[in-house]
Design a protein around this motif. Structure first.
Motif, mmCIF file in Angstrom:
data_model
loop_
_atom_site.group_PDB
_atom_site.id
_atom_site.type_symbol
_atom_site.label_atom_id
_atom_site.label_comp_id
_atom_site.label_asym_id
_atom_site.label_seq_id
_atom_site.Cartn_x
_atom_site.Cartn_y
_atom_site.Cartn_z
ATOM 1 N N ASP A 37 21.187 25.760 11.509
ATOM 2 C CA ASP A 37 21.416 26.446 12.771
ATOM 3 C C ASP A 37 22.345 25.596 13.668
ATOM 4 N N VAL A 38 23.342 26.237 14.272
ATOM 5 C CA VAL A 38 24.325 25.498 15.075
ATOM 6 C C VAL A 38 23.656 24.761 16.242
ATOM 7 N N GLU A 39 22.777 25.475 16.978
ATOM 8 C CA GLU A 39 22.100 24.865 18.132
ATOM 9 C C GLU A 39 21.297 23.640 17.696
ATOM 10 N N GLU A 40 20.564 23.806 16.600
ATOM 11 C CA GLU A 40 19.713 22.717 16.108
ATOM 12 C C GLU A 40 20.569 21.534 15.658
ATOM 13 N N MET A 41 21.699 21.844 15.034
ATOM 14 C CA MET A 41 22.613 20.786 14.576
ATOM 15 C C MET A 41 23.033 19.903 15.744
ATOM 16 N N PHE A 42 23.477 20.534 16.849
ATOM 17 C CA PHE A 42 23.974 19.732 17.973
ATOM 18 C C PHE A 42 22.831 19.084 18.752
ATOM 19 N N ASP A 43 21.674 19.733 18.782
ATOM 20 C CA ASP A 43 20.498 19.090 19.396
ATOM 21 C C ASP A 43 20.184 17.792 18.657
ATOM 22 N N ASN A 44 20.212 17.865 17.315
ATOM 23 C CA ASN A 44 19.898 16.683 16.495
ATOM 24 C C ASN A 44 20.903 15.562 16.709
ATOM 25 N N ILE A 45 22.199 15.939 16.713
ATOM 26 C CA ILE A 45 23.239 14.909 16.878
ATOM 27 C C ILE A 45 23.080 14.225 18.238
ATOM 28 N N ALA A 46 22.873 15.038 19.292
ATOM 29 C CA ALA A 46 22.724 14.476 20.649
ATOM 30 C C ALA A 46 21.500 13.562 20.731
ATOM 31 N N ALA A 47 20.421 13.954 20.065
ATOM 32 C CA ALA A 47 19.194 13.144 20.103
ATOM 33 C C ALA A 47 19.415 11.805 19.390
ATOM 34 N N HIS A 48 20.116 11.837 18.255
ATOM 35 C CA HIS A 48 20.395 10.582 17.541
ATOM 36 C C HIS A 48 21.330 9.683 18.350
ATOM 37 N N MET A 49 22.296 10.292 19.033
ATOM 38 C CA MET A 49 23.203 9.493 19.866
ATOM 39 C C MET A 49 22.418 8.778 20.963
ATOM 40 N N LYS A 50 21.505 9.523 21.578
ATOM 41 C CA LYS A 50 20.712 8.954 22.664
ATOM 42 C C LYS A 50 19.889 7.774 22.138
ATOM 43 N N GLU A 51 19.320 7.959 20.955
ATOM 44 C CA GLU A 51 18.501 6.906 20.350
ATOM 45 C C GLU A 51 19.344 5.648 20.089
ATOM 46 N N VAL A 52 20.528 5.838 19.506
ATOM 47 C CA VAL A 52 21.393 4.696 19.181
ATOM 48 C C VAL A 52 21.823 3.966 20.460
ATOM 49 N N LEU A 53 22.226 4.751 21.476
ATOM 50 C CA LEU A 53 22.675 4.119 22.727
ATOM 51 C C LEU A 53 21.558 3.318 23.387
ATOM 52 N N GLY A 54 20.317 3.747 23.136
ATOM 53 C CA GLY A 54 19.161 3.027 23.673
ATOM 54 C C GLY A 54 19.078 1.607 23.140
ATOM 55 N N HIS A 55 19.697 1.373 21.967
ATOM 56 C CA HIS A 55 19.688 0.025 21.374
ATOM 57 C C HIS A 55 20.770 -0.872 21.969
ATOM 58 N N PHE A 56 21.693 -0.262 22.732
ATOM 59 C CA PHE A 56 22.817 -1.041 23.288
ATOM 60 C C PHE A 56 22.964 -0.766 24.786
ATOM 61 N N PRO A 57 21.959 -1.182 25.554
ATOM 62 C CA PRO A 57 21.951 -0.839 26.984
ATOM 63 C C PRO A 57 23.103 -1.455 27.776
ATOM 64 N N ASP A 58 23.715 -2.514 27.252
ATOM 65 C CA ASP A 58 24.786 -3.172 28.009
ATOM 66 C C ASP A 58 26.170 -2.636 27.685
ATOM 67 N N TYR A 59 26.230 -1.624 26.800
ATOM 68 C CA TYR A 59 27.524 -1.101 26.381
ATOM 69 C C TYR A 59 27.768 0.245 27.066
ATOM 70 N N ALA A 60 29.051 0.511 27.360
ATOM 71 C CA ALA A 60 29.396 1.802 27.974
ATOM 72 C C ALA A 60 30.003 2.713 26.915
ATOM 73 N N CYS A 61 29.371 3.853 26.688
ATOM 74 C CA CYS A 61 29.900 4.791 25.701
ATOM 75 C C CYS A 61 30.928 5.690 26.385
ATOM 76 N N VAL A 62 32.149 5.707 25.832
ATOM 77 C CA VAL A 62 33.242 6.421 26.503
ATOM 78 C C VAL A 62 33.602 7.749 25.829
ATOM 79 N N GLY A 63 32.958 8.063 24.698
ATOM 80 C CA GLY A 63 33.266 9.355 24.082
ATOM 81 C C GLY A 63 32.820 9.425 22.638
ATOM 82 N N ALA A 64 33.113 10.575 22.033
ATOM 83 C CA ALA A 64 32.747 10.790 20.635
ATOM 84 C C ALA A 64 33.878 11.518 19.925
ATOM 85 N N GLY A 65 34.124 11.112 18.691
ATOM 86 C CA GLY A 65 35.068 11.817 17.828
ATOM 87 C C GLY A 65 34.267 12.464 16.708
ATOM 88 N N VAL A 66 34.505 13.747 16.481
ATOM 89 C CA VAL A 66 33.701 14.484 15.501
ATOM 90 C C VAL A 66 34.599 15.051 14.406
#
Ligand SMILES: [Zn+2]
Length: 217
Positions: A37-66
Motif C-alpha cells: 500500500d502506498v500510504e503504508e510504504m511512506f509511513d514506514n519510510i518516515a518512521a525509519h527515518m525518524k528512528e535513524v535520526l534519533g541516533h544522531f541528535p547532533d546532526y542536521a538532516c537537510v533532505g532525502a533523495g529517493v
C-alpha cells in the motif's frame, strides 16, 4: 553542525536506506520489507527515518533523495511503477509531508549510476552507463556528468526494449518480448526452467544458472 541526508532505495521487495554525510560517508543503514500500500510504504519510510535520526541528535538532516524503479518526472512524480504496482504517485509530496524534509526523486538505476560516478566504479568519469540485473533490468545513462532522463523520465530504461517475442512471457509493463523478460534474474530463471537440470529442480536462483554456465554444465 554536521549536515547529513538520506538516500532511500524503494524496491519491489525491500526498501534500503542510508544516512550519509555530504562527503558520502555512510553513518547508518536500514533495510525493511516493502509495503504494497502506498500510504503504508511512506509511513514506514518516515518512521525509519525518524528512528535513524534519533541516533544522531547532533546532526542536521537537510533532505532525502529517493530512487524508485520507474520513470520519474520533475524530480518528484512517478507515472507507474510496474514492480511496485503503483499508478501516479507524488513521491516527493508523500515523503516530504511526513518528514518535513525537502525530497528529490529519480529513477533508481539513474541514481545508482550517479552514485558510481560520485563514490564508486565510475569515479573520475563524466560519461557512463550502468546496468542493473534484479527483478527487472534497469539502466542508467550519464553524459557529460548529467543524468539522461529523457522526455518521459524513462531514459536509460533499457529493460523494456523489445528484443524477442515469447507468447507466454509477459513483462511487468504489460508488453511481450522486453529484454527483462529474458535477461533479468527472474527471466534467467524462467528461461533455465525450460531445460534440465533446472526443469526438475525445486528451487532455482539466477546464481545457480550462472554457476552452471561457468562450469559448462
Ligand atoms: Zn517491459
Amino acid at each position: 553542525m554536521c549536515q547529513v541526508c538520506f538516500g532511500v532505495d524503494v524496491g519491489g521487495t525491500t526498501v534500503k536506506m542510508g544516512l550519509v554525510t555530504q562527503d558520502g560517508e555512510l553513518l547508518e543503514k536500514q533495510e525493511f520489507v516493502s509495503a504494497h500500500d502506498v500510504e503504508e510504504m511512506f509511513d514506514n519510510i518516515a518512521a525509519h527515518m525518524k528512528e535513524v535520526l534519533g541516533h544522531f541528535p547532533d546532526y542536521a538532516c537537510v533532505g532525502a533523495g529517493v530512487g524508485v524503479p520507474g520513470p520519474v518526472m520533475e524530480e518528484r512524480l512517478v507515472h507507474g511503477c510496474a514492480n511496485l504496482g503503483w499508478g501516479d504517485v507524488d513521491v516527493a509530496g508523500e515523503l516530504g509531508r511526513r518528514t518535513g524534509l525537502p525530497v528529490k526523486v529519480a529513477n533508481d538505476a539513474n541514481l545508482a549510476a550517479m552514485g558510481e560516478m560520485w563514490q564508486g566504479a565510475g569515479r573520475g568519469c563524466r560519461d557512463l552507463v550502468l546496468l542493473t540485473v534484479g527483478t527487472g533490468v534497469g539502466g542508467g545513462l550519464i553524459s557529460g556528468g548529467r543524468m539522461i532522463t529523457g522526455s518521459t523520465g524513462g531514459g536509460g530504461e533499457v529493460g523494456h526494449i523489445p528484443t524477442s517475442f515469447h507468447p507466454d512471457w509477459q513483462c511487468g509493463c504489460g508488453k511481450y518480448g522486453c529484454l527483462e523478460t529474458t535477461a533479468s534474474a527472474s527471466g534467467i530463471i524462467r528461461a533455465a526452467r525450460q531445460f534440465s537440470p533446472f526443469k526438475e529442480q525445486e528451487k532455482v536462483t539466477a546464481k545457480d544458472v550462472f554457476d552452471a554456465a561457468k562450469a559448462g554444465t
